[in-house]
Design a protein around this motif. Structure first.
Motif, PDB file in Angstrom:
ATOM      1  N   LEU A 191       0.849  -1.192   0.000  1.00 22.83           N
ATOM      2  CA  LEU A 191       0.000   0.000   0.000  1.00 22.83           C
ATOM      3  C   LEU A 191       0.884   1.241   0.000  1.00 22.83           C
ATOM      4  O   LEU A 191       1.525   1.562   0.999  1.00 22.83           O
ATOM      5  N   THR A 192       0.921   1.935  -1.128  1.00 19.12           N
ATOM      6  CA  THR A 192       1.797   3.102  -1.279  1.00 19.12           C
ATOM      7  C   THR A 192       1.033   4.410  -1.385  1.00 19.12           C
ATOM      8  O   THR A 192       1.641   5.456  -1.571  1.00 19.12           O
ATOM      9  N   ALA A 193      -0.289   4.386  -1.266  1.00 23.97           N
ATOM     10  CA  ALA A 193      -1.096   5.600  -1.378  1.00 23.97           C
ATOM     11  C   ALA A 193      -2.154   5.606  -0.279  1.00 23.97           C
ATOM     12  O   ALA A 193      -2.558   4.560   0.231  1.00 23.97           O
ATOM     13  N   GLY A 194      -2.585   6.821   0.082  1.00 25.48           N
ATOM     14  CA  GLY A 194      -3.653   6.956   1.071  1.00 25.48           C
ATOM     15  C   GLY A 194      -3.282   6.408   2.434  1.00 25.48           C
ATOM     16  O   GLY A 194      -3.997   5.577   2.991  1.00 25.48           O
ATOM     17  N   LEU A 195      -2.182   6.893   2.995  1.00 25.05           N
ATOM     18  CA  LEU A 195      -1.677   6.362   4.258  1.00 25.05           C
ATOM     19  C   LEU A 195      -2.312   7.014   5.485  1.00 25.05           C
ATOM     20  O   LEU A 195      -1.887   6.731   6.606  1.00 25.05           O
ATOM     21  N   THR A 196      -3.296   7.888   5.291  1.00 27.95           N
ATOM     22  CA  THR A 196      -3.928   8.541   6.438  1.00 27.95           C
ATOM     23  C   THR A 196      -5.451   8.392   6.441  1.00 27.95           C
ATOM     24  O   THR A 196      -6.112   9.011   7.283  1.00 27.95           O
ATOM     25  N   ASN A 197      -6.017   7.611   5.546  1.00 29.28           N
ATOM     26  CA  ASN A 197      -7.471   7.491   5.504  1.00 29.28           C
ATOM     27  C   ASN A 197      -7.955   6.404   6.466  1.00 29.28           C
ATOM     28  O   ASN A 197      -7.174   5.791   7.203  1.00 29.28           O
TER      29      ASN A 197
ATOM     30  N   ALA B  78      -5.901   3.427   8.512  1.00 28.94           N
ATOM     31  CA  ALA B  78      -5.939   3.350   9.969  1.00 28.94           C
ATOM     32  C   ALA B  78      -6.297   1.940  10.424  1.00 28.94           C
ATOM     33  O   ALA B  78      -5.706   1.417  11.391  1.00 28.94           O
ATOM     34  N   TYR B  79      -7.225   1.302   9.738  1.00 30.09           N
ATOM     35  CA  TYR B  79      -7.586  -0.090  10.059  1.00 30.09           C
ATOM     36  C   TYR B  79      -6.379  -1.008   9.869  1.00 30.09           C
ATOM     37  O   TYR B  79      -6.088  -1.847  10.732  1.00 30.09           O
ATOM     38  N   CYS B  80      -5.681  -0.841   8.762  1.00 25.79           N
ATOM     39  CA  CYS B  80      -4.502  -1.682   8.491  1.00 25.79           C
ATOM     40  C   CYS B  80      -3.419  -1.472   9.546  1.00 25.79           C
ATOM     41  O   CYS B  80      -2.757  -2.433   9.968  1.00 25.79           O
ATOM     42  N   THR B  81      -3.214  -0.236   9.970  1.00 26.75           N
ATOM     43  CA  THR B  81      -2.195   0.055  10.974  1.00 26.75           C
ATOM     44  C   THR B  81      -2.550  -0.574  12.315  1.00 26.75           C
ATOM     45  O   THR B  81      -1.694  -1.137  13.001  1.00 26.75           O
ATOM     46  N   GLY B  82      -3.819  -0.489  12.714  1.00 28.04           N
ATOM     47  CA  GLY B  82      -4.259  -1.138  13.950  1.00 28.04           C
ATOM     48  C   GLY B  82      -4.124  -2.650  13.875  1.00 28.04           C
ATOM     49  O   GLY B  82      -3.713  -3.301  14.850  1.00 28.04           O
ATOM     50  N   LEU B  83      -4.446  -3.209  12.720  1.00 30.68           N
ATOM     51  CA  LEU B  83      -4.296  -4.653  12.519  1.00 30.68           C
ATOM     52  C   LEU B  83      -2.828  -5.069  12.612  1.00 30.68           C
ATOM     53  O   LEU B  83      -2.485  -6.072  13.249  1.00 30.68           O
ATOM     54  N   LEU B  84      -1.950  -4.279  12.011  1.00 32.23           N
ATOM     55  CA  LEU B  84      -0.521  -4.568  12.052  1.00 32.23           C
ATOM     56  C   LEU B  84       0.023  -4.503  13.474  1.00 32.23           C
ATOM     57  O   LEU B  84       0.803  -5.369  13.902  1.00 32.23           O
ATOM     58  N   CYS B  85      -0.404  -3.503  14.234  1.00 33.77           N
ATOM     59  CA  CYS B  85       0.049  -3.356  15.617  1.00 33.77           C
ATOM     60  C   CYS B  85      -0.407  -4.536  16.468  1.00 33.77           C
ATOM     61  O   CYS B  85       0.366  -5.071  17.283  1.00 33.77           O
TER      62      CYS B  85
ATOM     63  N   GLU C 181     -10.928  -2.698  -3.009  1.00 30.02           N
ATOM     64  CA  GLU C 181     -11.286  -3.786  -2.091  1.00 30.02           C
ATOM     65  C   GLU C 181     -10.324  -4.950  -2.234  1.00 30.02           C
ATOM     66  O   GLU C 181      -9.856  -5.520  -1.225  1.00 30.02           O
ATOM     67  N   ALA C 182      -9.994  -5.304  -3.461  1.00 31.20           N
ATOM     68  CA  ALA C 182      -9.020  -6.380  -3.690  1.00 31.20           C
ATOM     69  C   ALA C 182      -7.636  -5.977  -3.187  1.00 31.20           C
ATOM     70  O   ALA C 182      -6.879  -6.812  -2.655  1.00 31.20           O
ATOM     71  N   LEU C 183      -7.294  -4.698  -3.329  1.00 28.25           N
ATOM     72  CA  LEU C 183      -5.996  -4.213  -2.848  1.00 28.25           C
ATOM     73  C   LEU C 183      -5.887  -4.358  -1.335  1.00 28.25           C
ATOM     74  O   LEU C 183      -4.884  -4.880  -0.814  1.00 28.25           O
ATOM     75  N   TYR C 184      -6.917  -3.906  -0.611  1.00 28.55           N
ATOM     76  CA  TYR C 184      -6.852  -3.966   0.848  1.00 28.55           C
ATOM     77  C   TYR C 184      -6.945  -5.397   1.364  1.00 28.55           C
ATOM     78  O   TYR C 184      -6.346  -5.722   2.398  1.00 28.55           O
ATOM     79  N   LYS C 185      -7.652  -6.268   0.676  1.00 25.90           N
ATOM     80  CA  LYS C 185      -7.661  -7.675   1.069  1.00 25.90           C
ATOM     81  C   LYS C 185      -6.263  -8.279   0.938  1.00 25.90           C
ATOM     82  O   LYS C 185      -5.837  -9.071   1.795  1.00 25.90           O
ATOM     83  N   LYS C 186      -5.568  -7.874  -0.087  1.00 20.33           N
ATOM     84  CA  LYS C 186      -4.199  -8.358  -0.284  1.00 20.33           C
ATOM     85  C   LYS C 186      -3.275  -7.829   0.807  1.00 20.33           C
ATOM     86  O   LYS C 186      -2.406  -8.545   1.326  1.00 20.33           O
ATOM     87  N   VAL C 187      -3.464  -6.561   1.203  1.00 24.96           N
ATOM     88  CA  VAL C 187      -2.650  -5.964   2.268  1.00 24.96           C
ATOM     89  C   VAL C 187      -2.927  -6.636   3.607  1.00 24.96           C
ATOM     90  O   VAL C 187      -2.005  -6.941   4.377  1.00 24.96           O
TER      91      VAL C 187
END
Length: 339
Positions: free
Chosen positions: A107-113, A117-124, A263-269
């Motif tokens: 994910l190289t775009a939209g790092l503050t939407n 935020a969901y991806c960052t919480g999931l990663l943490c 949607e496919a992009l975020y599922k992959k992330v």
């Protein structure tokens, strides 16, 4: 001196013309003698100490067990999620994740939407449970549905209890659909136990004092469908050229990951985060410095040369003083010879 009319503790001021018998002196010497300066982070408007006090004070019967906080902060360029506990020496960070790390997951775009935020919480969450060796015990919700998920419901037959933390908002207003709650949802789906209600997520509406929660709307926000709809709207209204100009980073990110929808992009992330959430430390590059002179004051780099001042040795300082004395004597002799 500032004076103000008051209705209590009257001070009778004599020898004054007119009818103003009731005047109270405010901010006098006694006021300033008793004035107490607030905490530094309070008058800098950085910390809400009433909120912090309630988040860090632990129950007495729990003794020295730390009380963990799930801290979410958003800047102009990234979202930061941390698991922190307080000590007498200061706060200690147990785990951290930033949305800039999502670039290594595709994910190289939209790092503050909201979706980031969901991806960052999931990663943490997944990183913390991996460090504590609880990642196989509590796997969280395998696929984001947008609904309410409680890890305690699946913790009855487990050997270890879920990792519990409390959300630290900071100075952010707790409005419905705030990006802070996106990070909270990601952490809960990742396997952490954070007390919350579904009334804070996008999709909740209150009509005639009755609240309704639209799970599909929340799911669309998690997978960035609100961004996808806006991209399509720009393409239909202003053409494909305007879409390429306005969403160039998004289109480049989607083409690199070989997907057609966000949607496919975020599922992959999400899948990439779950497969390997461990923090990768960057290797430091040992760069050899090349000096252009014996005293090592001129340094050669790939960008050019720069001068670094060095401390003079004792001999160099003595020689410098002698040179100044000789120069002064020569000026005196020249002045006397001219006369």
């Amino acid at each position: 001196m500032i004076r103000e009319i008051a209705w209590m503790d009257y001070v009778d001021i004599k020898n004054r013309r007119g009818r103003m018998p009731f005047v109270k002196v405010i901010k006098s010497k006694s006021y300033f003698k008793r004035f107490q300066v607030k905490y530094r982070r309070r008058y800098e408007a950085k910390t809400d100490y009433q909120q912090r006090r309630r988040l860090i004070i632990q129950d007495k019967y729990k003794y020295a067990s730390p009380k963990y906080r799930f801290v979410v902060r958003r800047t102009n360029s990234k979202i930061i999620c941390q698991i922190i506990y307080a000590t007498l020496q200061g706060d200690k960070v147990l785990c951290q994740a930033m949305s800039t790390e999502l670039m290594s997951y595709g994910l190289t775009a939209g790092l503050t939407n909201y979706a980031a935020a969901y991806c960052t919480g999931l990663l943490c969450a997944r990183r913390l449970l991996t460090n504590l060796k609880m990642n196989d015990i509590y796997k969280g919700e395998a696929e984001a549905t947008g609904g309410y998920y409680d890890v305690f419901k699946k913790a009855d037959d487990k050997e270890r209890r879920p990792f519990k933390a409390f959300l630290d908002l900071g100075l952010v207003r707790s409005t419905v659909g705030n990006r802070v709650f996106g990070a909270l949802k990601g952490a809960c789906d990742g396997g952490l136990a954070i007390p919350h209600s579904k009334n804070i997520f996008p999709g909740y509406e209150e009509v005639e004092k009755k609240g309704t929660f639209d799970v599909k709307k929340h799911k669309d926000h998690i997978f960035g469908m609100h961004v996808q709809q806006y991209m399509e709207q720009v393409k239909n209204d202003d053409g494909a050229e305007q879409q390429k100009k306005q969403f160039s980073r998004w289109l480049e990110c989607m083409s690199k990951n070989k997907v057609e929808t966000l949607e496919a992009l975020y599922k992959k992330v999400h899948a990439a985060i779950r497969s390997n959430p461990v923090f990768k430390k960057k290797a430091r590059k040992d760069v050899e410095q090349k000096y252009m002179d014996k005293r090592k004051t001129v340094i050669q780099t790939s960008k050019g040369k720069y001068v670094r001042d060095r401390k003079l040795t004792l001999e160099e300082r003595k020689k410098k003083v002698d040179d100044q004395i000789q120069a002064a004597l020569q000026q005196i002799q020249m002045a006397q010879g001219s006369k």
